[in-house]
Design a protein around this motif. Sequence first.
Motif, short mmCIF file in Angstrom:
data_model
loop_
_atom_site.label_atom_id
_atom_site.label_comp_id
_atom_site.label_asym_id
_atom_site.label_seq_id
_atom_site.Cartn_x
_atom_site.Cartn_y
_atom_site.Cartn_z
N ASN A 478 -5.39 9.09 6.74
CA ASN A 478 -5.08 7.66 6.75
C ASN A 478 -5.97 6.89 5.77
N ASN A 479 -7.25 7.17 5.83
CA ASN A 479 -8.21 6.40 5.04
C ASN A 479 -8.10 6.69 3.54
N ILE A 480 -7.97 7.95 3.21
CA ILE A 480 -7.89 8.29 1.78
C ILE A 480 -6.54 7.87 1.21
N HIS A 481 -5.49 7.95 2.05
CA HIS A 481 -4.18 7.45 1.61
C HIS A 481 -4.26 5.93 1.33
N TYR A 482 -4.98 5.23 2.18
CA TYR A 482 -5.17 3.78 1.99
C TYR A 482 -5.87 3.51 0.66
N MET A 483 -6.87 4.32 0.34
CA MET A 483 -7.57 4.18 -0.93
C MET A 483 -6.61 4.39 -2.10
N VAL A 487 -5.27 1.54 -4.82
CA VAL A 487 -5.56 1.69 -6.26
C VAL A 487 -4.27 1.66 -7.06
N ARG A 488 -3.25 2.36 -6.58
CA ARG A 488 -1.98 2.41 -7.31
C ARG A 488 -1.33 1.04 -7.44
N ARG A 489 -1.61 0.15 -6.49
CA ARG A 489 -0.99 -1.18 -6.50
C ARG A 489 -1.88 -2.25 -7.12
N SER A 490 -2.96 -1.84 -7.74
CA SER A 490 -3.87 -2.82 -8.34
C SER A 490 -4.21 -2.42 -9.77
N GLU A 491 -5.01 -3.30 -10.40
CA GLU A 491 -5.44 -3.04 -11.77
C GLU A 491 -6.38 -1.84 -11.85
N ALA A 492 -6.90 -1.45 -10.70
CA ALA A 492 -7.83 -0.32 -10.70
C ALA A 492 -7.16 0.95 -11.21
N LYS A 493 -5.83 1.05 -11.06
CA LYS A 493 -5.12 2.25 -11.50
C LYS A 493 -5.30 2.48 -13.00
N ASP A 494 -5.20 1.40 -13.78
CA ASP A 494 -5.35 1.53 -15.23
C ASP A 494 -6.76 1.96 -15.60
N LEU A 495 -7.73 1.50 -14.82
CA LEU A 495 -9.11 1.81 -15.14
C LEU A 495 -9.50 3.21 -14.66
N LEU A 496 -9.09 3.56 -13.43
CA LEU A 496 -9.46 4.86 -12.88
C LEU A 496 -8.58 5.98 -13.42
N GLY A 497 -7.33 5.66 -13.76
CA GLY A 497 -6.47 6.64 -14.41
C GLY A 497 -5.63 7.46 -13.45
N ASP A 498 -4.58 8.08 -13.99
CA ASP A 498 -3.66 8.89 -13.19
C ASP A 498 -4.33 10.12 -12.61
N ASP A 499 -5.28 10.69 -13.33
CA ASP A 499 -5.96 11.90 -12.84
C ASP A 499 -6.64 11.62 -11.51
N TRP A 500 -7.30 10.47 -11.43
CA TRP A 500 -7.99 10.10 -10.18
C TRP A 500 -6.98 9.97 -9.06
N VAL A 501 -5.86 9.29 -9.34
CA VAL A 501 -4.82 9.08 -8.32
C VAL A 501 -4.27 10.42 -7.85
N GLN A 502 -3.94 11.29 -8.79
CA GLN A 502 -3.36 12.58 -8.41
C GLN A 502 -4.34 13.43 -7.63
N ARG A 503 -5.60 13.38 -8.02
CA ARG A 503 -6.60 14.19 -7.32
C ARG A 503 -6.73 13.75 -5.87
N TYR A 504 -6.75 12.46 -5.63
CA TYR A 504 -6.89 11.97 -4.26
C TYR A 504 -5.60 12.09 -3.47
N GLN A 576 -0.57 7.46 20.90
CA GLN A 576 -1.67 6.49 20.86
C GLN A 576 -2.42 6.54 19.52
N TRP A 577 -2.23 7.60 18.78
CA TRP A 577 -2.81 7.65 17.45
C TRP A 577 -2.01 6.76 16.51
N THR A 578 -2.63 6.42 15.38
CA THR A 578 -1.98 5.46 14.48
C THR A 578 -1.94 6.00 13.06
N VAL A 579 -0.76 5.87 12.46
CA VAL A 579 -0.62 6.02 11.01
C VAL A 579 -0.05 4.69 10.53
N PRO A 580 -0.89 3.79 10.03
CA PRO A 580 -0.45 2.42 9.77
C PRO A 580 0.55 2.28 8.63
N ASP A 581 0.52 3.20 7.68
CA ASP A 581 1.47 3.12 6.57
C ASP A 581 2.82 3.70 7.02
#
Length: 646
Positions: A478-483, A487-504, A576-581
């Motif tokens: 849940n938490n890493i998916h949120y990260m 990132v994918r929905r913000s300007e951070a994606k351009d700065l961190l790059g696709d490699d970072w997104v794919q790795r996470y 009772q567990w939660t997956v918010p996305d």
Amino acid sequence: MVVAVSGMDSLGERAAKMKEALQKSQTITDSVVSILGSFDSRLSVLETAMRPTQIRTHAIRKAHENIDKTLKTAEVILTQFDAYRQAEAKILKGPHEDLKSYLEAIDQLRHNIHFFSGNKGFKSSDGVLNNANSLLAKAISKLEDEFKQLLALHSKPVEPDRLFECLPESLRPSSESTENHSSGKNHHHEHQNGTLETGSFQHLTLIPPRTLPLLHDLALQMVQAGNQQQLLRIYRDTRSSVMDASLRKLGVEKLSKEDVQKMQWEVLEAKIGRWIHFIRIAVKVLFVGERRVCDQIFEGFDTLRDQCFAECIASSVSMLLSFGDAIARSKTSPEKLFVLLDMYEIMRELLPEIEVVFGGKACNEIRESTFGLTKRLAQTAQETFGDFEEAVEKDATKTAVLDGTVHPLTSYVINYVKFLFDYQSTLKQLFQEFESSGETSSQLATITMRIMQALQTNLDGKSKQFRDPALMHLFLMNNIHYMVRSVRRSEAKDLLGDDWVQRYRRVVQQHANQYKRNAWSKILQCLSTQGLTSSSVGGGSAVSGEGGSGASRGLIIDRFKTFNIQFEELHQKQSQWTVPDSELQESLRLAVAEILLPAYRSFIKRFGPLVESGKNPQKYIRYTAEDLERMLGEFFEGKTSNEPRR
């Protein structure tokens, strides 16, 4: 012969006549010479006789010239006396009724003093000079009073509404309440929208235009009299209090570091937001207006002009900067970074105006104090920025997320990082304050990656609090998916790059797989054929399954019992567990269904008839595959334990 004699006689006669004529001419000449000689003698006698008269005439003419000159000098002196009496009358009357005539009288008096100083031969000049100088001193003293009264008459604190009217529309408070204008979050909203209007500031009229020339003329007379210090004191004492009172009416407070330390964060944040507006108004409206007043009153006296302005605003600037300095020197905390950046931004925005408005040698100290605050804000912001990474990694908050949802730390850090990208240009400027080389964009990317890594490290530690391995991996998923999603929905994606997104994203998938393995492997064993034999156990009959191998009915019943118990436990717990996305939630349910439902259908098809042939088959086969699918739709919704089943 006779002819010849006759000719000779004729010639002789003519010669005799010529001789006679010559003798007469000589006689006449002698007579004329005698007459002229006598005339010259008489002229000489006459000249001798007239010389005394000529001398007397010259003396008389000289006497007349001296009389004329004396009369003219007397006339000039009398004119000066007359002008002095007129000037004296106007000066004794005072400047209040007719200031223009009063100033003209002072100019005339100075002219009189200059005149009599150059005419020391006049026996009364010393007395006149003493009286004139004494009168001039009284006149200047009255001018000081008039300057002070006139300046005070037009020196009233400026109401906030008048200051707001000089702002661009986007910076004016709403008609409903000035609180909206002063809120701490309003500036950040403007910053995010990128629509902050910095032009179109209107001129603020602090003193009526018709009064400024009179004040200038009064100041000119005082300067000419050598009264610069009195003039400076009067202007400073009068106008400084006006500047201070105007800022206090606006809402400016002088706070110390200790005052700031005692405040609740919400209160302090609101005060910082208001301060940002106040300092913009002060520099771009109030101080600019005061600078124009000084420039016009002290036109032609640059040193005095700058000194008057500097001493007039020194207290107000100190009041404004004290709060910023208290913030810059107070204890750092992560939430202060953005307000520090807001404060740093406004100081950077105002630097061009500060250079101009606080120009001149007299304003050096004021100018340097504003530059110093800008530097301290930058330094504190950088320190706060650097401390944040360590604070994230070492965060030891005990906030429990028993349902495995996104931890408050994760949402806080991600929002923090997203806000950082709203300040990209400011951060680049901030890095340049302390870095002589290097790409500021790569610096921001590096720091952001380190913050993300620090968050992941902290989450790994927090996940250890879960005793259930499945819930631990659900929490990390849940938490890493949120990260990744943030990132994918913000300007951070351009700065961190696709490699970072794919790795996470791969990390998210790994935790999802680990969740399935830990949560469902045991129940899937109930649906396997392993351990089922054709031998009779406890008197139970054996039935040949489709696979050709026999199975004990008792073992099959036990398997169904075990499955029912385990699935009901999983349903009760994991609903009772939660997956918010919602997308991740549906994806995870589908992944579970893809492994559970085919296995259940196969088990029912193969071993169901054995149970159904006995008594009360519904007691053991409680669910159809469709029932399981419906119940899987209730997983990860964060229901409370006493919430009724749908």
